[in-house]
Design an enzyme around this catalytic site. Structure first.
Site, short mmCIF file in Angstrom:
data_model
loop_
_atom_site.label_atom_id
_atom_site.label_comp_id
_atom_site.label_asym_id
_atom_site.label_seq_id
_atom_site.Cartn_x
_atom_site.Cartn_y
_atom_site.Cartn_z
N GLY A 37 0.82 -1.25 -0.07
CA GLY A 37 0.01 -0.08 0.01
C GLY A 37 0.80 1.34 0.12
O GLY A 37 2.06 1.24 0.17
N GLN A 38 0.02 2.26 -0.20
CA GLN A 38 1.10 3.70 0.04
C GLN A 38 1.77 3.80 1.10
O GLN A 38 3.12 4.21 0.73
CB GLN A 38 -0.18 4.75 -0.32
CG GLN A 38 0.86 6.19 -0.49
CD GLN A 38 -0.04 7.36 -0.88
OE1 GLN A 38 -1.33 7.09 -1.29
NE2 GLN A 38 0.72 8.71 -1.21
N THR A 54 -5.70 -1.18 1.09
CA THR A 54 -4.54 -2.20 0.52
C THR A 54 -3.86 -2.48 1.95
O THR A 54 -3.65 -3.75 2.31
CB THR A 54 -3.71 -1.56 -0.48
OG1 THR A 54 -4.51 -1.04 -1.50
CG2 THR A 54 -2.79 -2.67 -0.99
N THR A 78 -7.05 10.32 8.03
CA THR A 78 -6.90 10.49 6.61
C THR A 78 -8.32 9.79 5.90
O THR A 78 -8.44 9.89 4.74
CB THR A 78 -5.64 9.74 6.08
OG1 THR A 78 -5.69 8.29 6.59
CG2 THR A 78 -4.64 10.39 6.58
N TYR A 131 5.11 14.05 4.86
CA TYR A 131 5.36 12.71 4.88
C TYR A 131 6.80 12.38 4.59
O TYR A 131 7.19 11.19 5.22
CB TYR A 131 4.49 11.74 3.69
CG TYR A 131 2.96 11.53 4.45
CD1 TYR A 131 2.68 11.21 5.36
CD2 TYR A 131 1.88 11.79 3.41
CE1 TYR A 131 1.49 11.15 5.94
CE2 TYR A 131 0.66 11.69 3.89
CZ TYR A 131 0.49 11.27 5.32
OH TYR A 131 -0.87 11.27 5.63
N LEU A 146 16.16 -11.44 14.74
CA LEU A 146 14.66 -11.32 14.68
C LEU A 146 13.83 -12.00 15.60
O LEU A 146 13.30 -11.56 16.19
CB LEU A 146 14.39 -11.80 13.10
CG LEU A 146 14.16 -10.67 12.30
CD1 LEU A 146 13.29 -11.23 11.06
CD2 LEU A 146 13.50 -9.59 12.63
N GLU A 198 14.97 -13.13 18.38
CA GLU A 198 15.46 -12.84 19.69
C GLU A 198 14.67 -11.65 20.12
O GLU A 198 14.03 -11.53 21.56
CB GLU A 198 16.97 -12.30 19.72
CG GLU A 198 17.79 -12.86 20.51
CD GLU A 198 19.21 -12.50 20.49
OE1 GLU A 198 19.77 -11.79 21.42
OE2 GLU A 198 19.80 -13.00 19.57
#
Length: 451
Positions: free
Chosen positions: A10-11, A145, A179, A224, A252, A254
């Site tokens: 997605g965006q 999305t 948004t 942004y 990861l 951990e």
């Protein structure tokens, strides 16, 4: 190797992806065309950065990443941007029509047309890995999305790669700034669907980051780009130990082991320090003790909630730069003497620490000052339940009147899914509440049924 595949959905996911890969390239000295002059082992080798980049025989470094959006405009910017030569064209996947802020379109109608293609690309990336460690999924909760397609993808990844860890970086709807009107619907539906498929989800709330940009960086009207660059610093800190050699590296799995006490309670708060503009940094000496203290300030958190009202269950401090364990231990000892920081009584005040000698890199022309050392704190605290409560409240207000529900039902969803998701979220709030309760009366029996 312990490779990680990043998936940007997605965006929001794609734009954060742009910021992250820009930063990774700067950190590793990789040029926008993928060449890396400093890399001596052409076409592979066991360099730590190969966890995130694969190498071709010609010495080009390709990110292990997939960008997915159901409409083309955002990814077209990647296709024509500075880093267009970095990505393999097959890694940038776009659909024809977007999810229109509608979870049901992302998850059912439009999403299912593209999911097999996406999984196919992910499979190709996974096949290039020797020891795939897991996936990092970047998305927002509010978009169609980001919410719908991500939850579909997570379900399918669980089927295809059952044992691999899946970490999410989610943009949580800000309390004041919205948004989309239907954000509460999308957020709660996606949380409900991905709850059992995600191992750990770092939440980031735009409003909290706006405030940090305004307050600490003196940016009057943050864009942004400003937000994403700040988010990318956090993501970079979390993944630094996978990409560089350090003194105390953290992998990861951990994170999960140390941050997730129960499977459902997997939403750590991220805090980063020092966020400081060049003008200010010039006059301040940011010692280990100072930046560690800054992490416990609610003002530096990425989600609006107050940990002083909650209790900490686990805490993970990831330092990078000029940091030695002695300073860290002293800083933590000071923190522990403070009364405002409460741990749950069933958890010894354990701090997991990671140290990485690579100093933080900043994007040239960006807002952040170049500093010698930085720290990212991941803490699992019961205070984040505040964020869920706010969201649930908005959901209930709208759902009581069945507002906007026909858009979801029209795309093949059943109304029952809403109430089911709502109940699941209520249960999650309850879980957080129970975790924070002091275990005096021997709570063994009620915990047995939940987990």
């Amino acid at each position: 190797m312990r490779e990680c595949i990043s998936i940007h959905v997605g965006q929001a996911g794609v734009q954060i992806g742009n910021a992250c890969w820009e930063l990774y390239c700067l950190e590793h000295g990789i040029q926008p065309d993928g060449q890396m002059p400093s890399d001596k082992t052409i076409g592979g080798g066991d360099d730590s950065f190969n966890t995130f980049f694969s190498e071709t025989g010609a010495g080009k470094h390709v990110p292990r990443a997939v960008f997915v959006d159901l409409e083309p405009t955002v990814i077209d910017e990647v296709r024509t941007g500075t880093y267009r030569q970095l990505f393999h064209p097959e890694q940038l996947i776009t659909g024809k029509e977007d999810a229109a802020n509608n979870y049901a379109r992302g998850h059912y109608t439009i999403g299912k047309e593209i999911i097999d293609l996406v999984l196919d690309r992910i499979r190709k990336l996974a096949d290039q890995c020797t020891g795939l460690q897991g996936f990092l999924v970047f998305h927002s909760f509010g978009g169609g999305t980001g919410s719908g397609f991500t939850s579909l993808l997570m379900e399918r990844l669980s089927v295809d790669y059952g044992k691999k860890s899946k970490l999410e970086f989610s943009i949580y709807p800000a309390p004041q700034v919205s948004t989309a009107v239907v954000e509460p619907y999308n957020s709660i539906l996606t949380t409900h669907t991905t709850l059992e498929h995600s191992d750990c989800a770092f939440m980031v709330d735009n409003e909290a980051i706006y405030d940090i940009c305004r307050r600490n960086l003196d940016i009057e009207r943050p864009t942004y780009t400003n937000l994403n660059r700040l988010i990318s610093q956090i993501v970079s800190s979390i993944t630094a130990s996978l990409r560089f050699d350090g003194a105390l590296n953290v992998d990861l799995t951990e994170f999960q082991t140390n941050l997730v006490p129960y499977p459902r309670i997997h939403f750590p708060l991220a805090t980063y320090a020092p966020v400081i503009s060049a003008e200010k940094a010039y006059h301040e000496q940011l010692s280990v003790a100072e930046i560690t203290n800054a992490c416990f300030e609610p003002a530096n958190q990425m989600v609006k909630c107050d940990p002083r009202h909650g209790k900490y269950m686990a805490c993970c401090l990831l330092y990078r730069g000029d940091v030695v364990p002695k300073d860290v231990n002293a800083a933590i000892a000071t923190i522990k003497t403070k009364r405002s920081i409460q741990f749950v009584d069933w958890c010894p005040t354990g701090f997991k620490v990671g140290i990485n000698y690579q100093p933080p890199t900043v994007v040239p022309g960006g807002d952040l000052a170049k500093v010698q050392r930085a720290v990212c704190m991941l803490s699992n605290t019961t205070a984040i339940a505040e964020a869920w409560a706010r969201l649930d409240h908005k959901f209930v207000l709208m759902y009581a009147k069945r507002a906007f529900v026909h858009w979801y039902v029209g795309e093949g969803m059943e109304e029952g899914e809403f109430s089911e998701a709502r109940e699941d979220m209520a249960a999650l709030e309850k879980d957080y509440e129970e975790v924070g309760v002091d275990s005096v009366e021997g709570e063994g029996e009620e915990e047995g049924e939940e987990y």
